[in-house]
Design a protein around this motif. Sequence first.
Motif, PDB file in Angstrom:
ATOM      1  N   THR A  41     -65.380  32.259  73.413  1.00 23.14           N
ATOM      2  CA  THR A  41     -64.092  31.689  73.785  1.00 23.14           C
ATOM      3  C   THR A  41     -62.998  32.738  73.618  1.00 23.14           C
ATOM      4  O   THR A  41     -63.110  33.630  72.771  1.00 23.14           O
ATOM      5  N   ALA A  42     -61.951  32.630  74.420  1.00 19.96           N
ATOM      6  CA  ALA A  42     -60.816  33.546  74.325  1.00 19.96           C
ATOM      7  C   ALA A  42     -59.522  32.759  74.463  1.00 19.96           C
ATOM      8  O   ALA A  42     -59.464  31.751  75.175  1.00 19.96           O
ATOM      9  N   ALA A  43     -58.478  33.218  73.780  1.00 19.20           N
ATOM     10  CA  ALA A  43     -57.176  32.568  73.856  1.00 19.20           C
ATOM     11  C   ALA A  43     -56.074  33.615  73.873  1.00 19.20           C
ATOM     12  O   ALA A  43     -56.217  34.701  73.297  1.00 19.20           O
ATOM     13  N   ILE A  44     -54.978  33.274  74.551  1.00 18.24           N
ATOM     14  CA  ILE A  44     -53.773  34.091  74.542  1.00 18.24           C
ATOM     15  C   ILE A  44     -52.757  33.394  73.647  1.00 18.24           C
ATOM     16  O   ILE A  44     -52.507  32.193  73.794  1.00 18.24           O
ATOM     17  N   ALA A  45     -52.157  34.145  72.730  1.00 15.10           N
ATOM     18  CA  ALA A  45     -51.211  33.551  71.779  1.00 15.10           C
ATOM     19  C   ALA A  45     -50.040  34.481  71.543  1.00 15.10           C
ATOM     20  O   ALA A  45     -50.076  35.666  71.895  1.00 15.10           O
ATOM     21  N   GLY A  46     -48.993  33.922  70.906  1.00 17.26           N
ATOM     22  CA  GLY A  46     -47.836  34.726  70.519  1.00 17.26           C
ATOM     23  C   GLY A  46     -47.186  35.428  71.689  1.00 17.26           C
ATOM     24  O   GLY A  46     -46.827  34.819  72.697  1.00 17.26           O
ATOM     25  N   GLU A  47     -47.043  36.733  71.564  1.00 24.16           N
ATOM     26  CA  GLU A  47     -46.415  37.560  72.605  1.00 24.16           C
ATOM     27  C   GLU A  47     -47.435  38.142  73.565  1.00 24.16           C
ATOM     28  O   GLU A  47     -47.206  39.200  74.152  1.00 24.16           O
ATOM     29  N   GLY A  48     -48.559  37.484  73.701  1.00 20.28           N
ATOM     30  CA  GLY A  48     -49.581  37.948  74.627  1.00 20.28           C
ATOM     31  C   GLY A  48     -50.813  38.517  73.960  1.00 20.28           C
ATOM     32  O   GLY A  48     -51.634  39.169  74.620  1.00 20.28           O
ATOM     33  N   GLU A  49     -50.972  38.267  72.650  1.00 20.51           N
ATOM     34  CA  GLU A  49     -52.156  38.765  71.961  1.00 20.51           C
ATOM     35  C   GLU A  49     -53.408  38.034  72.446  1.00 20.51           C
ATOM     36  O   GLU A  49     -53.393  36.839  72.689  1.00 20.51           O
TER      37      GLU A  49
ATOM     38  N   LEU B 236     -64.669  32.718  63.695  1.00 21.93           N
ATOM     39  CA  LEU B 236     -63.231  32.499  63.569  1.00 21.93           C
ATOM     40  C   LEU B 236     -62.491  33.399  64.547  1.00 21.93           C
ATOM     41  O   LEU B 236     -62.956  34.511  64.833  1.00 21.93           O
ATOM     42  N   PRO B 237     -61.354  32.963  65.077  1.00 25.44           N
ATOM     43  CA  PRO B 237     -60.615  33.791  66.023  1.00 25.44           C
ATOM     44  C   PRO B 237     -60.261  35.157  65.427  1.00 25.44           C
ATOM     45  O   PRO B 237     -59.798  35.253  64.287  1.00 25.44           O
ATOM     46  N   THR B 238     -60.534  36.198  66.220  1.00 20.70           N
ATOM     47  CA  THR B 238     -60.230  37.556  65.798  1.00 20.70           C
ATOM     48  C   THR B 238     -59.442  38.245  66.896  1.00 20.70           C
ATOM     49  O   THR B 238     -59.807  38.177  68.080  1.00 20.70           O
ATOM     50  N   LYS B 239     -58.376  38.922  66.517  1.00 22.92           N
ATOM     51  CA  LYS B 239     -57.524  39.588  67.502  1.00 22.92           C
ATOM     52  C   LYS B 239     -58.235  40.810  68.071  1.00 22.92           C
ATOM     53  O   LYS B 239     -58.830  41.595  67.334  1.00 22.92           O
ATOM     54  N   VAL B 240     -58.162  40.961  69.366  1.00 18.67           N
ATOM     55  CA  VAL B 240     -58.788  42.107  70.044  1.00 18.67           C
ATOM     56  C   VAL B 240     -57.871  43.304  69.953  1.00 18.67           C
ATOM     57  O   VAL B 240     -56.664  43.167  70.212  1.00 18.67           O
TER      58      VAL B 240
ATOM     59  N   SER C 120     -52.735  29.741  76.120  1.00 22.28           N
ATOM     60  CA  SER C 120     -53.819  29.315  77.012  1.00 22.28           C
ATOM     61  C   SER C 120     -55.155  29.630  76.367  1.00 22.28           C
ATOM     62  O   SER C 120     -55.237  30.436  75.427  1.00 22.28           O
ATOM     63  N   VAL C 121     -56.210  29.005  76.873  1.00 21.72           N
ATOM     64  CA  VAL C 121     -57.553  29.205  76.348  1.00 21.72           C
ATOM     65  C   VAL C 121     -58.540  29.211  77.496  1.00 21.72           C
ATOM     66  O   VAL C 121     -58.324  28.549  78.521  1.00 21.72           O
ATOM     67  N   SER C 122     -59.608  29.978  77.342  1.00 17.68           N
ATOM     68  CA  SER C 122     -60.665  30.031  78.348  1.00 17.68           C
ATOM     69  C   SER C 122     -62.003  30.073  77.623  1.00 17.68           C
ATOM     70  O   SER C 122     -62.124  30.717  76.569  1.00 17.68           O
ATOM     71  N   ALA C 123     -63.004  29.379  78.171  1.00 14.68           N
ATOM     72  CA  ALA C 123     -64.297  29.270  77.486  1.00 14.68           C
ATOM     73  C   ALA C 123     -65.432  29.756  78.375  1.00 14.68           C
ATOM     74  O   ALA C 123     -65.553  29.347  79.527  1.00 14.68           O
ATOM     75  N   GLY C 124     -66.258  30.648  77.823  1.00 12.66           N
ATOM     76  CA  GLY C 124     -67.504  31.025  78.460  1.00 12.66           C
ATOM     77  C   GLY C 124     -68.623  30.177  77.906  1.00 12.66           C
ATOM     78  O   GLY C 124     -68.392  29.300  77.062  1.00 12.66           O
TER      79      GLY C 124
ATOM     80  N   THR D  31     -46.963  22.486  71.360  1.00 13.33           N
ATOM     81  CA  THR D  31     -46.564  23.123  70.108  1.00 13.33           C
ATOM     82  C   THR D  31     -47.336  24.410  69.836  1.00 13.33           C
ATOM     83  O   THR D  31     -47.131  25.051  68.797  1.00 13.33           O
ATOM     84  N   GLY D  32     -48.227  24.776  70.758  1.00  9.44           N
ATOM     85  CA  GLY D  32     -49.031  25.979  70.565  1.00  9.44           C
ATOM     86  C   GLY D  32     -50.251  25.757  69.708  1.00  9.44           C
ATOM     87  O   GLY D  32     -50.910  26.721  69.273  1.00  9.44           O
ATOM     88  N   THR D  33     -50.596  24.507  69.460  1.00 11.68           N
ATOM     89  CA  THR D  33     -51.779  24.188  68.664  1.00 11.68           C
ATOM     90  C   THR D  33     -53.016  24.165  69.549  1.00 11.68           C
ATOM     91  O   THR D  33     -52.986  23.607  70.648  1.00 11.68           O
TER      92      THR D  33
END
Length: 230
Positions: free
Chosen positions: A189-197, A226-230, A181-185, A145-147
Amino acid sequence: MCSALTGMNDNNNRHVLRFGSARELAIVEISTPRMGRLARAAVVEAASDRFGITVDPVLGCARLLVVQEGLAKPGCVGLDIGSVHGLMVDCDGRARSWGKGSKGRQLGHGSEDDVTVPQVIASLRTEIAVCVATSDYCSFVVTTTGTLYSFGTGYDGELGLGPNTFNVDVPCRVAIDAVKSVSAGPLHTAAIAGEGELWTWGMADDGQLGHDVVDGQNDYSTDCSLPTKV
């Protein structure tokens, strides 16, 4: 089991060990050098016969069989390994974890207990996972579900749950929608969401979040919880 085997010859022992559980073989392997050799030979046969996998008869190989027996069925569709724990998606889409829970609550089972075989994370039992990621003491699960869920210990914001949340022992939802998707250092942490953000969060003292932080400024006020868009 071990005491009953010590008086038998090697051929009989090997025959009996072939039918032992992974836990029993792991115990026998560390009992004596002689029994260890027989147990490792039995592990090789059991791994091939029961799961169709190849295991080398080396010290500690019984642990591989213990992990395999913890799976719902042979194989998995997603896997990530941290320094003290593992996280996987089994063939039914269930998130499972194992390893040390006492180091940071990163197993998601609601306690600090250690777990020796992949165990379904109860609060995610009805979710279908598609991606998992681990850091040293944090875990992340993405569902169909993209959660995005996170759990574990993170004092530098790497959980993505806000400035006052450092320890959670069950999965908590991270405030991003349509995660792919998500990746953790180790500490971010970083995640790809939506249309590739691209979204990032966690420690930022070396500019690793991509938020225009000056490299090497070592300013902990720039950390992002908190997640912040790059």
